[in-house]
Design a protein around this motif. Sequence first.
Motif, PDB file in Angstrom:
ATOM      1  N   ASP A 204      65.782   4.482  69.233  1.00  0.00           N
ATOM      2  CA  ASP A 204      65.561   4.673  67.794  1.00  0.00           C
ATOM      3  C   ASP A 204      65.218   6.117  67.425  1.00  0.00           C
ATOM      4  N   TYR A 207      68.769   9.274  66.741  1.00  0.00           N
ATOM      5  CA  TYR A 207      69.331   9.695  65.451  1.00  0.00           C
ATOM      6  C   TYR A 207      68.829  11.091  65.088  1.00  0.00           C
ATOM      7  N   PRO A 213      73.331  13.489  59.762  1.00  0.00           N
ATOM      8  CA  PRO A 213      73.340  12.034  59.537  1.00  0.00           C
ATOM      9  C   PRO A 213      74.718  11.394  59.684  1.00  0.00           C
ATOM     10  N   THR A 214      75.744  12.050  59.170  1.00  0.00           N
ATOM     11  CA  THR A 214      77.089  11.469  59.240  1.00  0.00           C
ATOM     12  C   THR A 214      77.566  11.365  60.679  1.00  0.00           C
ATOM     13  N   ALA A 216      75.643  11.486  63.359  1.00  0.00           N
ATOM     14  CA  ALA A 216      74.732  10.594  64.085  1.00  0.00           C
ATOM     15  C   ALA A 216      75.147   9.136  63.909  1.00  0.00           C
ATOM     16  N   ASP A 217      75.490   8.764  62.676  1.00  0.00           N
ATOM     17  CA  ASP A 217      75.951   7.395  62.425  1.00  0.00           C
ATOM     18  C   ASP A 217      77.199   7.084  63.250  1.00  0.00           C
ATOM     19  N   ALA A 218      78.149   8.031  63.276  1.00  0.00           N
ATOM     20  CA  ALA A 218      79.408   7.814  63.997  1.00  0.00           C
ATOM     21  C   ALA A 218      79.174   7.675  65.497  1.00  0.00           C
ATOM     22  N   ASP A 221      76.885   4.429  66.359  1.00  0.00           N
ATOM     23  CA  ASP A 221      77.624   3.192  66.138  1.00  0.00           C
ATOM     24  C   ASP A 221      78.529   2.888  67.318  1.00  0.00           C
ATOM     25  N   HIS A 225      76.810   0.076  70.060  1.00  0.00           N
ATOM     26  CA  HIS A 225      77.559  -1.166  69.867  1.00  0.00           C
ATOM     27  C   HIS A 225      77.979  -1.754  71.216  1.00  0.00           C
TER      28      HIS A 225
END
Length: 250
Positions: A204, A207, A213-214, A216-218, A221, A225
Amino acid sequence: MLTHPTLDLLHSLGLHGMAKAFKDLDAQSEARSLEHAEWLALLLEHEKTLRQQKRFESRARAAKLRHAASVEDVDYRAIRGLDRALFLKLAAGDWIRARHNLLVTGTCGVGKSWLACALGNKAYRDDFSVAYHRVPRLFAALALGRADGRYTKMLRAIARLDLLILDDWGPEPLDADQRRDLLEIVEDRYESRSIIVTSQLPVDRWYEIIGNPTIADAILDRVVHNAYRIELKGESLRKQKQTAQDQPVS
């Protein structure tokens, strides 16, 4: 029997295992009573064994594992929260065949790198292609590759691996180039190849290490996953070992 011309022919065809077996069998008087099919089967078996050994040695050299670790030597008695059933399941390698990932977290010295290398060792023994990289050194190597024109070739080589071990992720924040490098690696491998990531930081907090942020999300994920997780706890095993060694003998 015309031994030398046959040996020369086998060697010229690259059948070195068969050549050695042919020479050994020809020196054994009892082998001369074998049927042609039996003789041929023995030659082929030796060739297969030699090729498997060479392939294993090649896989081992290419992996460049940090530790000479093996799943058979894992110490489940150490108090660090290692789930034996989960680790043995991972050792079977089905998660690599399913193209899943593995995230190993815990404080310094609890054995994250050693466990990752043990799984890497088992993977190349099972004929998967494996490579180990410490994350800071990998980023440095990619930066050099970007400067001298090897960057694309390096990424292609990483993408082809069945199992990529990224050791010592964090705690330093990534710069813009490192974020892009990591995204390229993760994107190439998403649902097609497996990754082991080890880190002192819990998932956690990854990130904030990535920063953007963009991106990090990519990245997260794709990495998190379908990933298995091993969350180790407790004191450093190295410290425990040193303390035990320092105890006076009664």
